[in-house]
Write a protein that holds these residues in place. Structure first.
Motif, mmCIF file in Angstrom:
data_model
loop_
_atom_site.group_PDB
_atom_site.id
_atom_site.type_symbol
_atom_site.label_atom_id
_atom_site.label_comp_id
_atom_site.label_asym_id
_atom_site.label_seq_id
_atom_site.Cartn_x
_atom_site.Cartn_y
_atom_site.Cartn_z
ATOM 1 N N LYS A 26 0.851 -1.198 0.000
ATOM 2 C CA LYS A 26 0.000 0.000 0.000
ATOM 3 C C LYS A 26 0.876 1.233 0.000
ATOM 4 O O LYS A 26 1.872 1.285 0.713
ATOM 5 N N GLU A 27 0.514 2.218 -0.820
ATOM 6 C CA GLU A 27 1.287 3.454 -0.788
ATOM 7 C C GLU A 27 1.072 4.147 0.555
ATOM 8 O O GLU A 27 -0.040 4.177 1.081
ATOM 9 N N SER A 28 2.157 4.677 1.127
ATOM 10 C CA SER A 28 2.093 5.262 2.469
ATOM 11 C C SER A 28 1.186 6.472 2.523
ATOM 12 O O SER A 28 0.491 6.699 3.506
ATOM 13 N N GLU A 29 1.197 7.272 1.457
ATOM 14 C CA GLU A 29 0.384 8.493 1.434
ATOM 15 C C GLU A 29 -0.620 8.414 0.296
ATOM 16 O O GLU A 29 -0.548 9.164 -0.673
ATOM 17 N N GLY A 30 -1.540 7.496 0.412
ATOM 18 C CA GLY A 30 -2.553 7.316 -0.613
ATOM 19 C C GLY A 30 -3.347 6.064 -0.343
ATOM 20 O O GLY A 30 -3.123 5.366 0.645
ATOM 21 N N ARG A 31 -4.255 5.756 -1.240
ATOM 22 C CA ARG A 31 -5.141 4.622 -1.013
ATOM 23 C C ARG A 31 -4.915 3.480 -2.004
ATOM 24 O O ARG A 31 -5.607 2.461 -1.946
ATOM 25 N N ARG A 32 -3.975 3.642 -2.923
ATOM 26 C CA ARG A 32 -3.747 2.593 -3.909
ATOM 27 C C ARG A 32 -2.992 1.410 -3.309
ATOM 28 O O ARG A 32 -2.158 1.578 -2.423
ATOM 29 N N ARG A 33 -3.302 0.227 -3.828
ATOM 30 C CA ARG A 33 -2.635 -0.997 -3.403
ATOM 31 C C ARG A 33 -1.966 -1.646 -4.605
ATOM 32 O O ARG A 33 -2.526 -1.645 -5.708
ATOM 33 N N LEU A 34 -0.810 -2.207 -4.360
ATOM 34 C CA LEU A 34 -0.047 -2.863 -5.419
ATOM 35 C C LEU A 34 0.028 -4.354 -5.113
ATOM 36 O O LEU A 34 0.783 -4.779 -4.236
ATOM 37 N N PRO A 35 -0.774 -5.190 -5.803
ATOM 38 C CA PRO A 35 -0.715 -6.637 -5.572
ATOM 39 C C PRO A 35 0.381 -7.279 -6.419
ATOM 40 O O PRO A 35 0.514 -6.980 -7.607
ATOM 41 N N ILE A 36 1.171 -8.138 -5.803
ATOM 42 C CA ILE A 36 2.259 -8.829 -6.492
ATOM 43 C C ILE A 36 2.114 -10.318 -6.210
ATOM 44 O O ILE A 36 2.103 -10.732 -5.048
ATOM 45 N N ILE A 37 1.997 -11.123 -7.248
ATOM 46 C CA ILE A 37 1.831 -12.562 -7.077
ATOM 47 C C ILE A 37 3.185 -13.195 -6.752
ATOM 48 O O ILE A 37 4.168 -12.979 -7.460
ATOM 49 N N ILE A 38 3.219 -13.962 -5.655
ATOM 50 C CA ILE A 38 4.457 -14.613 -5.222
ATOM 51 C C ILE A 38 4.155 -16.069 -4.866
ATOM 52 O O ILE A 38 2.997 -16.452 -4.700
ATOM 53 N N GLY A 39 5.200 -16.867 -4.742
ATOM 54 C CA GLY A 39 5.043 -18.280 -4.417
ATOM 55 C C GLY A 39 4.786 -18.525 -2.939
ATOM 56 O O GLY A 39 4.926 -17.630 -2.099
ATOM 57 N N GLY A 40 4.445 -19.757 -2.628
ATOM 58 C CA GLY A 40 4.114 -20.123 -1.260
ATOM 59 C C GLY A 40 5.274 -20.003 -0.289
ATOM 60 O O GLY A 40 5.107 -19.534 0.831
ATOM 61 N N PHE A 41 6.484 -20.420 -0.699
ATOM 62 C CA PHE A 41 7.643 -20.336 0.187
ATOM 63 C C PHE A 41 7.986 -18.883 0.501
ATOM 64 O O PHE A 41 8.310 -18.526 1.635
ATOM 65 N N GLU A 42 7.915 -18.032 -0.536
ATOM 66 C CA GLU A 42 8.205 -16.612 -0.341
ATOM 67 C C GLU A 42 7.160 -15.960 0.570
ATOM 68 O O GLU A 42 7.489 -15.146 1.439
ATOM 69 N N ALA A 43 5.898 -16.343 0.372
ATOM 70 C CA ALA A 43 4.824 -15.811 1.223
ATOM 71 C C ALA A 43 5.028 -16.223 2.670
ATOM 72 O O ALA A 43 4.819 -15.430 3.595
ATOM 73 N N GLN A 44 5.462 -17.466 2.873
ATOM 74 C CA GLN A 44 5.700 -17.952 4.237
ATOM 75 C C GLN A 44 6.797 -17.136 4.916
ATOM 76 O O GLN A 44 6.678 -16.760 6.088
ATOM 77 N N SER A 45 7.864 -16.847 4.192
ATOM 78 C CA SER A 45 8.966 -16.077 4.768
ATOM 79 C C SER A 45 8.520 -14.675 5.172
ATOM 80 O O SER A 45 8.895 -14.162 6.230
ATOM 81 N N ILE A 46 7.692 -14.055 4.338
ATOM 82 C CA ILE A 46 7.184 -12.715 4.649
ATOM 83 C C ILE A 46 6.218 -12.777 5.826
ATOM 84 O O ILE A 46 6.291 -11.959 6.752
ATOM 85 N N ALA A 47 5.321 -13.770 5.819
ATOM 86 C CA ALA A 47 4.339 -13.894 6.904
ATOM 87 C C ALA A 47 5.023 -14.147 8.248
ATOM 88 O O ALA A 47 4.616 -13.596 9.280
#
Length: 197
Positions: A26-47
């Motif tokens: 999400k942009e810090s000063e705005g309402r837009r969201r940027l979705p980026i498709i990533i794999g399961g292992f990468e998502a786990q590391s971020i989560a």
């Protein structure tokens, strides 16, 4: 070219690709969201980093941070600098020993590392105009099935205030069980907000 600062809003299961997740920035000063498709292992590391889960042995991105820190290298910022045929490209801006260098990285890795170093994430307006979603518009992230029940509404975190602390704890557990990290992050933020007031 002016940089736009982004924040990690959370993760949600991708509705367009199997065994993939959408990382929502999400942009810090705005309402837009940027979705980026990533794999399961990468998502786990971020989560894992978002939820501050501790492991007895370091995971790959933790090892990277430990190695960099041991040699007095820091990551000052991450820049998502290009979008080509649906693929996002990122740079890690590294500094140490009076030297600064730019390293190419997969965006999922770059974000995971940025979270561990606590450094800012940026992109450019051209990328936001191409790939971002306006938070107020109808998108694949806020269109539930007709028979789907959402407790509480994902796009209006202020409505979380009507729940008791015990109900919020239950909702957080359910969201984590469903691996709905975007919803879990909203609930967690409400819980943390109450603790500071």
């Amino acid at each position: 070219m002016n940089k736009i600062k982004l924040e990690v809003l959370g993760l949600t299961y991708s509705q367009t690709q199997n065994n993939a997740y959408a990382l929502i920035l999400k942009e810090s000063e705005g309402r837009r969201r940027l979705p980026i498709i990533i794999g399961g292992f990468e998502a786990q590391s971020i989560a894992i980093q978002i939820e501050k889960i501790k492991y007895s042995r370091p995971l790959t991105h933790d090892l990277f941070k430990n190695l960099a820190t041991s040699f007095s290298i820091t990551i000052s910022e991450v820049i998502i600098y290009r979008l080509d045929e649906g693929v996002f490209y990122s740079h890690l801006i590294c500094s140490g020993n009076d030297t600064s260098i730019k390293l190419d990285a997969r965006t999922s890795d770059a974000v995971s590392i940025a979270l561990r170093f606590g450094c800012p994430i940026y992109t450019y307006e051209e990328i936001m105009q191409t790939a971002a979603i306006d938070n107020e518009s109808e998108t694949m992230f806020d269109q539930p099935d007709e028979d789907e029940h959402i407790d509480p509404p994902k796009e209006e975190p202020s409505l979380l205030s009507k729940y008791t602390d015990e109900e919020l704890d239950t909702l957080l557990s359910l969201a984590l069980e469903d691996e709905d990290y975007e919803q879990a992050s909203l609930i967690r933020d409400e819980i943390n907000r109450r603790k500071t007031h």
